[in-house]
Design a protein around this motif. Sequence first.
Motif, PDB file in Angstrom:
ATOM      1  N   GLY A   1      31.743  -4.367 -19.329  1.00  0.00           N
ATOM      2  CA  GLY A   1      33.005  -4.303 -20.061  1.00  0.00           C
ATOM      3  C   GLY A   1      34.124  -3.624 -19.295  1.00  0.00           C
ATOM      4  N   SER A   2      33.823  -2.505 -18.655  1.00  0.00           N
ATOM      5  CA  SER A   2      34.847  -1.741 -17.944  1.00  0.00           C
ATOM      6  C   SER A   2      34.885  -2.044 -16.456  1.00  0.00           C
ATOM      7  CB  SER A   2      34.599  -0.237 -18.126  1.00  0.00           C
ATOM      8  OG  SER A   2      33.381   0.136 -17.516  1.00  0.00           O
ATOM      9  N   CYS A   3      33.890  -2.784 -15.989  1.00  0.00           N
ATOM     10  CA  CYS A   3      33.742  -3.076 -14.565  1.00  0.00           C
ATOM     11  C   CYS A   3      33.662  -1.792 -13.746  1.00  0.00           C
ATOM     12  CB  CYS A   3      34.870  -3.956 -14.053  1.00  0.00           C
ATOM     13  SG  CYS A   3      34.470  -4.705 -12.453  1.00  0.00           S
ATOM     14  N   ARG A   4      32.898  -0.848 -14.255  1.00  0.00           N
ATOM     15  CA  ARG A   4      32.665   0.410 -13.565  1.00  0.00           C
ATOM     16  C   ARG A   4      31.173   0.735 -13.581  1.00  0.00           C
ATOM     17  NH1 ARG A   4      36.989   4.024 -12.907  1.00  0.00           N
ATOM     18  NH2 ARG A   4      35.399   5.172 -11.743  1.00  0.00           N
ATOM     19  N   ILE A   5      30.765   1.600 -12.656  1.00  0.00           N
ATOM     20  CA  ILE A   5      29.413   2.149 -12.700  1.00  0.00           C
ATOM     21  C   ILE A   5      29.436   3.345 -13.652  1.00  0.00           C
ATOM     22  CG2 ILE A   5      27.583   3.263 -11.380  1.00  0.00           C
ATOM     23  CD1 ILE A   5      28.566   1.699  -8.942  1.00  0.00           C
ATOM     24  N   LYS A   6      28.512   3.354 -14.604  1.00  0.00           N
ATOM     25  CA  LYS A   6      28.450   4.444 -15.571  1.00  0.00           C
ATOM     26  C   LYS A   6      27.023   4.969 -15.659  1.00  0.00           C
ATOM     27  CE  LYS A   6      32.479   3.283 -18.301  1.00  0.00           C
ATOM     28  NZ  LYS A   6      33.066   3.252 -19.660  1.00  0.00           N
ATOM     29  N   GLY A   7      26.890   6.147 -16.287  1.00  0.00           N
ATOM     30  CA  GLY A   7      25.562   6.723 -16.368  1.00  0.00           C
ATOM     31  C   GLY A   7      25.434   7.767 -17.455  1.00  0.00           C
ATOM     32  N   THR A   8      24.202   8.137 -17.734  1.00  0.00           N
ATOM     33  CA  THR A   8      23.922   9.145 -18.744  1.00  0.00           C
ATOM     34  C   THR A   8      22.521   9.705 -18.553  1.00  0.00           C
ATOM     35  OG1 THR A   8      23.997   9.622 -21.116  1.00  0.00           O
ATOM     36  CG2 THR A   8      22.964   7.559 -20.458  1.00  0.00           C
ATOM     37  N   ASN A   9      22.261  10.882 -19.122  1.00  0.00           N
ATOM     38  CA  ASN A   9      20.926  11.466 -19.114  1.00  0.00           C
ATOM     39  C   ASN A   9      20.102  10.891 -20.252  1.00  0.00           C
ATOM     40  OD1 ASN A   9      21.024  13.710 -17.026  1.00  0.00           O
ATOM     41  ND2 ASN A   9      22.845  14.172 -18.248  1.00  0.00           N
ATOM     42  N   LEU A  10      18.870  10.504 -19.986  1.00  0.00           N
ATOM     43  CA  LEU A  10      17.991   9.950 -21.004  1.00  0.00           C
ATOM     44  C   LEU A  10      16.600  10.560 -20.884  1.00  0.00           C
ATOM     45  CD1 LEU A  10      18.905   6.146 -20.842  1.00  0.00           C
ATOM     46  CD2 LEU A  10      19.704   7.841 -22.495  1.00  0.00           C
ATOM     47  N   LYS A  11      15.896  10.570 -21.990  1.00  0.00           N
ATOM     48  CA  LYS A  11      14.548  11.126 -22.065  1.00  0.00           C
ATOM     49  C   LYS A  11      13.500  10.027 -22.016  1.00  0.00           C
ATOM     50  CE  LYS A  11      11.710  13.949 -25.211  1.00  0.00           C
ATOM     51  NZ  LYS A  11      11.724  14.649 -26.527  1.00  0.00           N
ATOM     52  N   VAL A  12      12.419  10.268 -21.268  1.00  0.00           N
ATOM     53  CA  VAL A  12      11.295   9.331 -21.223  1.00  0.00           C
ATOM     54  C   VAL A  12      10.477   9.496 -22.498  1.00  0.00           C
ATOM     55  CG1 VAL A  12       9.226   8.607 -19.989  1.00  0.00           C
ATOM     56  CG2 VAL A  12      11.198   9.459 -18.708  1.00  0.00           C
ATOM     57  N   LEU A  13      10.383   8.434 -23.298  1.00  0.00           N
ATOM     58  CA  LEU A  13       9.623   8.479 -24.538  1.00  0.00           C
ATOM     59  C   LEU A  13       8.151   8.165 -24.317  1.00  0.00           C
ATOM     60  CD1 LEU A  13      12.103   6.601 -26.908  1.00  0.00           C
ATOM     61  CD2 LEU A  13      11.873   9.071 -26.554  1.00  0.00           C
ATOM     62  N   LYS A  14       7.894   7.270 -23.379  1.00  0.00           N
ATOM     63  CA  LYS A  14       6.526   6.833 -23.123  1.00  0.00           C
ATOM     64  C   LYS A  14       6.392   6.488 -21.653  1.00  0.00           C
ATOM     65  CE  LYS A  14       3.141   3.323 -24.580  1.00  0.00           C
ATOM     66  NZ  LYS A  14       2.935   2.113 -25.416  1.00  0.00           N
ATOM     67  N   TYR A  15       5.247   6.819 -21.070  1.00  0.00           N
ATOM     68  CA  TYR A  15       5.020   6.496 -19.662  1.00  0.00           C
ATOM     69  C   TYR A  15       3.565   6.065 -19.498  1.00  0.00           C
ATOM     70  CZ  TYR A  15       5.435   6.580 -14.621  1.00  0.00           C
ATOM     71  OH  TYR A  15       5.472   6.202 -13.313  1.00  0.00           O
ATOM     72  N   GLY A  16       3.367   4.969 -18.794  1.00  0.00           N
ATOM     73  CA  GLY A  16       2.015   4.435 -18.597  1.00  0.00           C
ATOM     74  C   GLY A  16       2.102   2.977 -18.252  1.00  0.00           C
ATOM     75  N   SER A  17       1.172   2.150 -18.787  1.00  0.00           N
ATOM     76  CA  SER A  17       1.194   0.719 -18.504  1.00  0.00           C
ATOM     77  C   SER A  17       2.499   0.092 -18.971  1.00  0.00           C
ATOM     78  CB  SER A  17       0.012   0.029 -19.192  1.00  0.00           C
ATOM     79  OG  SER A  17       0.034   0.283 -20.591  1.00  0.00           O
TER      80      SER A  17
END
Length: 234
Positions: free
Chosen positions: A159-175
Motif C-alpha cells: 500500500g505505501s510502497c515502503r519496507i515496514k516492520g514490527t516486533n512479533l512473538k512466536v506462538l508455536k515452533y516445530g513442524s
Amino acid sequence: MLNLSLYFLVYCTYLVHGKLNSCDVAPIYEGFDINSKSVPYQAIITRTHTRYVSGTIVNKKYILTAAHIVMHHKNHTVKTEGLEVLYGYDHPCVIKSSLWKKVDQIIPYSNVHSMENDIALLKLADEIQFSETVMPVRIPLVEKDYEGLRGFASGFDQGSCRIKGTNLKVLKYGSSASLEQGAEEIWGGSFTMEENGNQVLIGLISSYSKRNLNFISVAKFKDWIEEKIQDGEC
C-alpha cells in the motif's frame, strides 16, 4: 523496540543489522517505516512490476523467499521470465527499471509444493555489491525452540510502497510455526532475532489465518540452503 499494533484491510505487508556472514486495497497500518540501513538484508521481488513481495539476501548471489510467491500456483513451474529483485532502496516503487536485478534461476526446495516446504532460492544473474544498506543476514547454525520469544518481522508493504516492520512473538515452533498477528500478507517477509550480536533469519512469513501468521523455519532447511548457495560465498 516499541511494541506496535498493525491493522489491515487486505494488503499488508531500528534494529542492528546482521554482520556479514559471507563475502487492491491499501492497508491501515499503525506501524513504522524502516529504511534500508535498518534491514540491509531485505529484498523486494517483482514479476513484470505488477505485484511486489519480499525476500532476504543470504549471500552475494542468492535471495531466500517463500516458494509460492515465485512459482506458478497451479503447475508449480519455475520460469524466471520477468522476475526481478531490488535491494538497498527505501522507495522501491519509484526506482527506474534498469536498477532492478535479473533472476537467473529459481531453486525451490521441492517441485511438489506444500506449506511445510514453502521455501525457495533465487539465484541472481549478477553478484550483489555489499554496502551499509545491502548486507546478507545469517542463517541459524542450529535449530532451537523459539516458542514464546519475540523477533522482528519486516517486508514490503504494497500500500505505501515502503519496507515496514514490527516486533512479533512466536506462538508455536516445530513442524509448523506461527507468529502473533501483525504482518499479514508480507509474503516472503523476514523474521529475525538477534543472537550474539548478529541478526539471524529464523523464518520466512508464508501465510496467515484469522488467529496467527505462519512462517517457515529456516533452520529446518539449513543443510539444503548451504549446499545450494556455495557458489555465492566469498
